[in-house]
Design an enzyme around this catalytic site. Structure first.
Site, short mmCIF file in Angstrom:
data_model
loop_
_atom_site.label_atom_id
_atom_site.label_comp_id
_atom_site.label_asym_id
_atom_site.label_seq_id
_atom_site.Cartn_x
_atom_site.Cartn_y
_atom_site.Cartn_z
N ARG A 1 11.30 -6.85 0.90
CA ARG A 1 10.59 -7.76 -0.01
C ARG A 1 10.64 -9.22 0.45
NH1 ARG A 1 9.39 -5.86 -5.44
NH2 ARG A 1 8.61 -3.78 -5.06
N TYR B 1 6.14 7.87 -9.73
CA TYR B 1 5.20 6.98 -10.42
C TYR B 1 3.93 7.72 -10.82
CZ TYR B 1 8.22 3.14 -8.97
OH TYR B 1 9.30 2.31 -8.80
O1 CP3 Z 1 8.82 -5.87 1.62
C1 CP3 Z 1 7.80 -6.60 1.67
O2 CP3 Z 1 7.84 -7.83 1.64
C2 CP3 Z 1 6.47 -5.91 1.84
C3 CP3 Z 1 5.73 -5.65 0.65
C4 CP3 Z 1 6.20 -4.60 -0.35
C5 CP3 Z 1 5.94 -4.73 -1.74
N1 CP3 Z 1 6.33 -3.57 -2.36
C6 CP3 Z 1 5.33 -5.88 -2.38
C7 CP3 Z 1 5.42 -6.05 -3.84
C8 CP3 Z 1 6.83 -3.37 -0.16
C9 CP3 Z 1 7.37 -2.75 1.13
C10 CP3 Z 1 6.89 -2.73 -1.44
C11 CP3 Z 1 7.45 -1.38 -1.64
C12 CP3 Z 1 7.56 -0.83 -3.00
N2 CP3 Z 1 6.69 -0.99 -4.05
C13 CP3 Z 1 8.57 0.07 -3.41
C14 CP3 Z 1 9.67 0.62 -2.53
C15 CP3 Z 1 10.74 -0.38 -2.22
C16 CP3 Z 1 11.47 -0.91 -3.42
O3 CP3 Z 1 11.46 -2.14 -3.58
O4 CP3 Z 1 12.05 -0.12 -4.14
C17 CP3 Z 1 8.33 0.39 -4.76
C18 CP3 Z 1 9.17 1.31 -5.63
C19 CP3 Z 1 7.13 -0.28 -5.15
C20 CP3 Z 1 6.44 -0.19 -6.45
C21 CP3 Z 1 6.34 -1.49 -7.13
N3 CP3 Z 1 5.60 -2.57 -6.66
C22 CP3 Z 1 6.93 -1.88 -8.35
C23 CP3 Z 1 7.83 -0.99 -9.19
C24 CP3 Z 1 6.54 -3.19 -8.60
C25 CP3 Z 1 6.83 -4.01 -9.84
C26 CP3 Z 1 8.21 -4.54 -9.84
C27 CP3 Z 1 8.27 -5.85 -9.13
O5 CP3 Z 1 9.14 -6.02 -8.26
O6 CP3 Z 1 7.46 -6.71 -9.47
C28 CP3 Z 1 5.74 -3.63 -7.51
C29 CP3 Z 1 5.10 -4.96 -7.34
C30 CP3 Z 1 5.31 -5.66 -6.05
N4 CP3 Z 1 5.25 -5.08 -4.81
C31 CP3 Z 1 5.55 -7.06 -5.89
C32 CP3 Z 1 5.61 -7.31 -4.51
C33 CP3 Z 1 5.79 -8.64 -3.83
C34 CP3 Z 1 5.63 -8.08 -7.02
C35 CP3 Z 1 4.27 -8.26 -7.61
C36 CP3 Z 1 3.83 -9.67 -7.80
O7 CP3 Z 1 3.83 -10.46 -6.84
O8 CP3 Z 1 3.46 -9.97 -8.91
#
Ligand code: CP3
Length: 336
Positions: free
Chosen positions: A19, A144
């Protein structure tokens, strides 16, 4: 980073953060605002490339990870995916025995924008920075798709898998095929290595871990490498604990990610002796900072030095992490 993934030991380990493009960065928040919704950001190749570059420019990490999300795969399988602000993902309709056949066909065309972003990133990344693609592992993506949202214990998917394993297997088979197609497309567009995120793998008991975590990961590794010989693959079965030993014995990945609960001695003796490890600083140490952070970094460096490893967090960096603490961590890892 690629040398380390090939089994070479580095004096200073390569470092990146899960992230690393995210809300803790003001430049990310600005681009995110410009994009509109989170999925608009994922599907705007120029903006997705821009946020991929941001942490590289600011910190000089050794690897860049494609900016996207694991839930673009359910989108390409026909589910409606959205991200409610502050509430996390929503998917509809939820997958069940009646509709599972509707989600059997993966439309890679729906991810053209992601593949376009891969090309832009490859073209703009300094050559010394390793470019990582990724997808969610089938089990985690299925949790999911079956629940329609994030849940604390993944009870909907676990229950469906126990009650109706035939339905669940159909969904998992579709996800395995989709993951292979999607990762191969990422490699062909320019990524150097990929990471398979199994964020919820560790919630499963041993028999289910074998069936829904180990078996699909093995199929994906074999499937990708049959089309991209020698493809470099990192797996991250979060929370696997001692089951990680079985995982690395059976899945021929180049590296495994360790979450922050992993015992360092166990990891060094039973995991790093077989495969490159990546991890595993508790992301909350980036909130705490100070000596607690230094001690956490040192413990990892001590445990894993002398053999190939990649420094990373044990899960994603949180939005409230101060940038100064990321800088402090990097300085300490690099001995600068
Ligand atoms: O790592 C990186 O910088 C690359 C981008 C990346 C994101 N999500 C961007 C993101 C990667 C590799 C992911 C993987 C991801 N997404 C996973 C597996 C890894 C982990 O963190 O467990 C999972 C389970 C998801 C599903 C997901 N995406 C959820 C549950 C959420 C909401 C919770 C949250 O953290 O906001 C997201 C949104 C998300 N994915 C954000 C980002 C930067 C935040 C959204 C925003 O910017 O508003």
């Amino acid at each position: 980073m690629l040398d380390v993934l090939s089994g070479k030991t580095a004096t200073v380990p390569p470092v990146w953060m899960m992230r690393q493009a995210g809300r803790y960065l003001p430049e990310y928040r600005a681009t995110r605002e410009q994009a509109g919704s989170f999925l608009d950001l994922c599907f705007s190749p120029k903006l997705a490339a821009e946020v991929t570059f941001q942490p590289i420019r600011r910190f000089g990490f050794d690897a860049a990870i494609l900016f996207s999300d694991i839930l673009v795969v359910p989108h390409a399988l026909g589910q409606t995916v959205s991200f409610a602000a502050g509430e996390g993902p929503r998917l509809a309709p939820v997958v069940n025995a009646e509709n599972v056949d509707r989600f059997g066909t993966f439309d890679l065309g729906k991810l053209d924008a992601v593949i376009e972003a891969v090309g832009l990133i490859k073209a703009g990344l300094p050559p010394e920075v390793t470019f990582l693609g990724f997808c969610g592992a089938p089990w985690t993506v299925a949790t999911y798709m079956v629940a329609g949202e994030g849940t604390p214990d993944q009870a909907p998917a676990r229950t469906l898998a126990y009650r109706d394993p035939a339905t669940f297997q159909k969904l998992m088979d579709a996800l395995v095929e989709a993951s292979i197609t999607y990762l191969v497309a990422q490699f062909r567009a320019g990524v150097d290595a990929v990471q398979l995120f199994d964020t919820w793998g560790g919630i499963l008991p041993p028999l289910e871990f074998d069936r829904w975590v180990i078996a699909p990961a093995k199929k994906i590794v074999d499937g990708v490498r049959s089309q991209v010989p020698g493809a470099k693959i990192i797996a991250f079965p979060r929370g696997a604990g001692t089951q990680l030993e079985r995982f690395v014995g059976e899945v021929p990945v180049d590296a495994v990610g360790l979450d922050w609960t992993m015992d360092l001695k166990f990891a060094r003796e039973r995991i790093q002796s077989k495969v490159v490890v990546q991890g595993n600083l508790d992301p909350l140490l980036l909130i705490a900072g100070g000596e607690a952070l230094d001690r956490g970094v040192d413990a990892i460096l001590e445990a894993f030095s002398g053999r190939p490893f990649v420094f990373n967090l044990g899960h994603g960096i949180t939005p409230d992490a101060p940038i100064a603490n990321v800088e402090r961590m990097l300085k300490r890892v690099r001995g600068a």
